[in-house]
Motif scaffolding. Structure first.
Motif, short mmCIF file in Angstrom:
data_model
loop_
_atom_site.label_atom_id
_atom_site.label_comp_id
_atom_site.label_asym_id
_atom_site.label_seq_id
_atom_site.Cartn_x
_atom_site.Cartn_y
_atom_site.Cartn_z
N PHE A 271 10.52 2.20 -7.54
CA PHE A 271 9.24 2.25 -6.82
C PHE A 271 9.34 1.85 -5.36
N GLY B 262 0.60 -3.89 0.86
CA GLY B 262 1.62 -3.45 -0.09
C GLY B 262 1.55 -4.25 -1.36
N ILE B 263 2.48 -3.97 -2.23
CA ILE B 263 2.61 -4.71 -3.49
C ILE B 263 3.98 -5.39 -3.45
N GLN C 248 -0.71 0.64 -7.82
CA GLN C 248 -0.51 1.34 -6.55
C GLN C 248 -1.81 2.03 -6.11
N ARG D 25 1.87 2.06 -11.45
CA ARG D 25 1.23 3.22 -10.82
C ARG D 25 -0.28 2.98 -10.65
N CYS E 250 -4.01 1.13 -2.78
CA CYS E 250 -4.37 2.15 -1.80
C CYS E 250 -5.88 2.13 -1.53
#
Length: 76
Positions: free
Chosen positions: A55, A36-37, A26, A23, A30
């Motif tokens: 996720f 992305g991951i 993430q 999290r 952002c």
């Protein structure tokens, strides 16, 4: 961002540590406006597969481990 490995010590598993780390990542992704991951999990690691599945979307891709080669770059 490519997350290759996210080990958690056996004595600390099932406490939400990996979830919290993802999290946080993430949020960083952002802020940095990354595409992305990307993560990987081996099929024989159901805990990792379950974690990453909650996720994102699972994709079947090829993963290659390439060995270092001391001759590379010297024209050989």
């Amino acid at each position: 961002i490519y997350l290759y490995d996210l080990p958690v010590a056996p004595s600390h598993r099932r406490r939400g540590i990996a979830t919290a780390m993802i999290r946080e990542l993430q949020g960083i992704a952002c802020l940095r406006k990354t595409r992305g991951i990307f993560v990987q999990a081996h099929p024989e690691d159901p805990a990792a597969v379950a974690l990453y599945t909650k996720f994102g979307v699972r994709q079947s891709v090829f993963h290659f481990d390439l060995e270092p080669d001391a001759r590379a770059g010297d024209g050989a």
